[in-house]
Design a protein around this motif. Sequence first.
Motif, PDB file in Angstrom:
ATOM      1  N   LEU A   1      -3.319  20.170  -5.212  1.00  0.00           N
ATOM      2  CA  LEU A   1      -2.759  20.046  -3.863  1.00  0.00           C
ATOM      3  C   LEU A   1      -3.653  19.229  -2.925  1.00  0.00           C
ATOM      4  O   LEU A   1      -3.163  18.558  -2.022  1.00  0.00           O
ATOM      5  CB  LEU A   1      -2.500  21.432  -3.271  1.00  0.00           C
ATOM      6  N   GLY A   2      -4.960  19.272  -3.127  1.00  0.00           N
ATOM      7  CA  GLY A   2      -5.873  18.481  -2.294  1.00  0.00           C
ATOM      8  C   GLY A   2      -5.648  16.995  -2.477  1.00  0.00           C
ATOM      9  O   GLY A   2      -5.619  16.229  -1.512  1.00  0.00           O
ATOM     10  N   GLU A   3      -5.480  16.595  -3.713  1.00  0.00           N
ATOM     11  CA  GLU A   3      -5.238  15.177  -3.986  1.00  0.00           C
ATOM     12  C   GLU A   3      -3.825  14.760  -3.574  1.00  0.00           C
ATOM     13  O   GLU A   3      -3.600  13.622  -3.186  1.00  0.00           O
ATOM     14  CB  GLU A   3      -5.491  14.885  -5.461  1.00  0.00           C
ATOM     15  N   VAL A   4      -2.878  15.670  -3.667  1.00  0.00           N
ATOM     16  CA  VAL A   4      -1.510  15.378  -3.206  1.00  0.00           C
ATOM     17  C   VAL A   4      -1.533  15.118  -1.704  1.00  0.00           C
ATOM     18  O   VAL A   4      -0.895  14.183  -1.209  1.00  0.00           O
ATOM     19  CB  VAL A   4      -0.541  16.540  -3.549  1.00  0.00           C
ATOM     20  N   GLY A   5      -2.291  15.939  -0.981  1.00  0.00           N
ATOM     21  CA  GLY A   5      -2.413  15.732   0.471  1.00  0.00           C
ATOM     22  C   GLY A   5      -3.015  14.388   0.801  1.00  0.00           C
ATOM     23  O   GLY A   5      -2.576  13.703   1.725  1.00  0.00           O
ATOM     24  N   MET A   6      -4.036  13.997   0.037  1.00  0.00           N
ATOM     25  CA  MET A   6      -4.652  12.684   0.268  1.00  0.00           C
ATOM     26  C   MET A   6      -3.650  11.556  -0.030  1.00  0.00           C
ATOM     27  O   MET A   6      -3.594  10.560   0.689  1.00  0.00           O
ATOM     28  CB  MET A   6      -5.898  12.545  -0.607  1.00  0.00           C
TER      29      MET A   6
ATOM     30  N   SER B   1       0.826  -1.208   0.000  1.00  0.00           N
ATOM     31  CA  SER B   1       0.000   0.000   0.000  1.00  0.00           C
ATOM     32  C   SER B   1       0.864   1.263   0.000  1.00  0.00           C
ATOM     33  O   SER B   1       0.389   2.331  -0.386  1.00  0.00           O
ATOM     34  CB  SER B   1      -0.955  -0.006   1.190  1.00  0.00           C
ATOM     35  N   MET B   2       2.119   1.150   0.412  1.00  0.00           N
ATOM     36  CA  MET B   2       3.029   2.301   0.296  1.00  0.00           C
ATOM     37  C   MET B   2       3.227   2.657  -1.170  1.00  0.00           C
ATOM     38  O   MET B   2       3.296   3.840  -1.525  1.00  0.00           O
ATOM     39  CB  MET B   2       4.390   1.996   0.939  1.00  0.00           C
ATOM     40  N   LEU B   3       3.295   1.651  -2.043  1.00  0.00           N
ATOM     41  CA  LEU B   3       3.432   1.913  -3.476  1.00  0.00           C
ATOM     42  C   LEU B   3       2.203   2.636  -4.005  1.00  0.00           C
ATOM     43  O   LEU B   3       2.318   3.540  -4.844  1.00  0.00           O
ATOM     44  CB  LEU B   3       3.660   0.603  -4.231  1.00  0.00           C
ATOM     45  N   VAL B   4       1.027   2.262  -3.505  1.00  0.00           N
ATOM     46  CA  VAL B   4      -0.203   2.947  -3.909  1.00  0.00           C
ATOM     47  C   VAL B   4      -0.156   4.399  -3.454  1.00  0.00           C
ATOM     48  O   VAL B   4      -0.554   5.308  -4.191  1.00  0.00           O
ATOM     49  CB  VAL B   4      -1.446   2.213  -3.333  1.00  0.00           C
TER      50      VAL B   4
ATOM     51  N   THR C   1       2.607  -0.591   7.986  1.00  0.00           N
ATOM     52  CA  THR C   1       3.732  -1.492   7.696  1.00  0.00           C
ATOM     53  C   THR C   1       4.547  -1.755   8.954  1.00  0.00           C
ATOM     54  O   THR C   1       4.891  -2.902   9.254  1.00  0.00           O
ATOM     55  CB  THR C   1       4.638  -0.883   6.601  1.00  0.00           C
ATOM     56  N   LEU C   2       4.835  -0.693   9.700  1.00  0.00           N
ATOM     57  CA  LEU C   2       5.601  -0.872  10.939  1.00  0.00           C
ATOM     58  C   LEU C   2       4.839  -1.735  11.941  1.00  0.00           C
ATOM     59  O   LEU C   2       5.417  -2.635  12.556  1.00  0.00           O
ATOM     60  CB  LEU C   2       5.930   0.488  11.555  1.00  0.00           C
ATOM     61  N   LEU C   3       3.549  -1.468  12.111  1.00  0.00           N
ATOM     62  CA  LEU C   3       2.766  -2.230  13.085  1.00  0.00           C
ATOM     63  C   LEU C   3       2.581  -3.694  12.675  1.00  0.00           C
ATOM     64  O   LEU C   3       2.864  -4.609  13.448  1.00  0.00           O
ATOM     65  CB  LEU C   3       1.397  -1.576  13.287  1.00  0.00           C
ATOM     66  N   PHE C   4       2.095  -3.904  11.459  1.00  0.00           N
ATOM     67  CA  PHE C   4       1.769  -5.273  11.043  1.00  0.00           C
ATOM     68  C   PHE C   4       3.012  -6.116  10.803  1.00  0.00           C
ATOM     69  O   PHE C   4       3.091  -7.266  11.246  1.00  0.00           O
ATOM     70  CB  PHE C   4       0.883  -5.266   9.797  1.00  0.00           C
ATOM     71  N   THR C   5       3.988  -5.568  10.115  1.00  0.00           N
ATOM     72  CA  THR C   5       5.206  -6.336   9.852  1.00  0.00           C
ATOM     73  C   THR C   5       5.988  -6.544  11.147  1.00  0.00           C
ATOM     74  O   THR C   5       6.505  -7.635  11.395  1.00  0.00           O
ATOM     75  CB  THR C   5       6.066  -5.630   8.788  1.00  0.00           C
ATOM     76  N   GLY C   6       6.050  -5.498  11.968  1.00  0.00           N
ATOM     77  CA  GLY C   6       6.731  -5.641  13.261  1.00  0.00           C
ATOM     78  C   GLY C   6       6.045  -6.661  14.146  1.00  0.00           C
ATOM     79  O   GLY C   6       6.694  -7.501  14.776  1.00  0.00           O
ATOM     80  N   GLY C   7       4.715  -6.617  14.202  1.00  0.00           N
ATOM     81  CA  GLY C   7       3.958  -7.599  15.000  1.00  0.00           C
ATOM     82  C   GLY C   7       4.162  -9.010  14.493  1.00  0.00           C
ATOM     83  O   GLY C   7       4.283  -9.959  15.270  1.00  0.00           O
ATOM     84  N   TRP C   8       4.196  -9.167  13.187  1.00  0.00           N
ATOM     85  CA  TRP C   8       4.403 -10.493  12.606  1.00  0.00           C
ATOM     86  C   TRP C   8       5.798 -11.009  12.955  1.00  0.00           C
ATOM     87  O   TRP C   8       5.960 -12.168  13.341  1.00  0.00           O
ATOM     88  CB  TRP C   8       4.217 -10.419  11.090  1.00  0.00           C
ATOM     89  N   LEU C   9       6.812 -10.146  12.850  1.00  0.00           N
ATOM     90  CA  LEU C   9       8.173 -10.567  13.176  1.00  0.00           C
ATOM     91  C   LEU C   9       8.315 -10.918  14.660  1.00  0.00           C
ATOM     92  O   LEU C   9       8.987 -11.898  15.006  1.00  0.00           O
ATOM     93  CB  LEU C   9       9.173  -9.473  12.799  1.00  0.00           C
TER      94      LEU C   9
ATOM     95  N   PHE D   1       0.134   7.512   2.079  1.00  0.00           N
ATOM     96  CA  PHE D   1       1.503   7.033   2.189  1.00  0.00           C
ATOM     97  C   PHE D   1       1.944   6.940   3.654  1.00  0.00           C
ATOM     98  O   PHE D   1       2.500   5.924   4.078  1.00  0.00           O
ATOM     99  CB  PHE D   1       2.443   7.957   1.403  1.00  0.00           C
ATOM    100  N   VAL D   2       1.692   7.966   4.444  1.00  0.00           N
ATOM    101  CA  VAL D   2       2.084   7.962   5.860  1.00  0.00           C
ATOM    102  C   VAL D   2       1.302   6.879   6.616  1.00  0.00           C
ATOM    103  O   VAL D   2       1.868   6.157   7.445  1.00  0.00           O
ATOM    104  CB  VAL D   2       1.868   9.355   6.494  1.00  0.00           C
ATOM    105  N   GLY D   3       0.005   6.749   6.320  1.00  0.00           N
ATOM    106  CA  GLY D   3      -0.794   5.697   6.958  1.00  0.00           C
ATOM    107  C   GLY D   3      -0.274   4.306   6.631  1.00  0.00           C
ATOM    108  O   GLY D   3      -0.234   3.421   7.490  1.00  0.00           O
ATOM    109  N   SER D   4       0.157   4.131   5.390  1.00  0.00           N
ATOM    110  CA  SER D   4       0.682   2.808   5.012  1.00  0.00           C
ATOM    111  C   SER D   4       2.033   2.537   5.663  1.00  0.00           C
ATOM    112  O   SER D   4       2.355   1.388   5.969  1.00  0.00           O
ATOM    113  CB  SER D   4       0.771   2.678   3.496  1.00  0.00           C
ATOM    114  N   ILE D   5       2.830   3.581   5.909  1.00  0.00           N
ATOM    115  CA  ILE D   5       4.095   3.388   6.632  1.00  0.00           C
ATOM    116  C   ILE D   5       3.812   2.938   8.059  1.00  0.00           C
ATOM    117  O   ILE D   5       4.447   2.001   8.572  1.00  0.00           O
ATOM    118  CB  ILE D   5       4.947   4.680   6.618  1.00  0.00           C
ATOM    119  N   VAL D   6       2.847   3.598   8.711  1.00  0.00           N
ATOM    120  CA  VAL D   6       2.479   3.221  10.077  1.00  0.00           C
ATOM    121  C   VAL D   6       1.971   1.777  10.114  1.00  0.00           C
ATOM    122  O   VAL D   6       2.373   0.978  10.972  1.00  0.00           O
ATOM    123  CB  VAL D   6       1.430   4.206  10.647  1.00  0.00           C
TER     124      VAL D   6
END
Length: 185
Positions: free
Chosen positions: A88-93, A73-76, A105-113, A98-103
């Motif tokens: 700019l409105g769509e860039v913000g979205m 989802s980071m790629l999306v 990724t850290l939670l789910f991948t970290g929890g899995w590891l 992107f930031v939500g997918s980073i969070v």
Amino acid sequence: MAGTGNTRDGQVPKYFYATGGWGRETVIYAYTEEEWGLGGHSARESGNTANSLIGQSVVAIIMTIPAIVAPLSMLVGIYATISSFPDLGEVGMGLIWFVGSIVCTLLFTGGWLVSVNAIRSELRARRIRKPKGLPTPLYAVTDDQARRWFEEHPGTLEISRENFPLSTRPFPDEPEYLPSQEKRA
């Protein structure tokens, strides 16, 4: 850290104590850090069903799909940010995505590891416990409870500050010790 915690001077205790087996008589066993594995439930964690090999395996299986999808989802998010650049409105979205997918990724991948590491630790501990005849630790006990049990069953473990570092009662070689304290305990 598993077990009863750190000692007063910050070192890891030599043994962790727990009841084990399914017999009617309460037996307390001493486990080294390598033998502890997932360890027994403490009084605070008795509702933690993921503190078993099966529970931890279920958590790892459930976390596998989000752990794979979150980085994708980071790629999306990157694509959404780049493709909507003039607005700019769509860039913000796209940036929020992107930031939500980073969070995630850290939670789910970290929890899995963490879950996979806990499973490996328990399997390693089982290989160590089996030849020694030690059962899986079911419920963790305090150093005072373990000390009392080992005092009632002498010859199984030396009663010393080294083996029971978190015991609140003084030992015979300590200045605070009074012989009358043994009768009250």
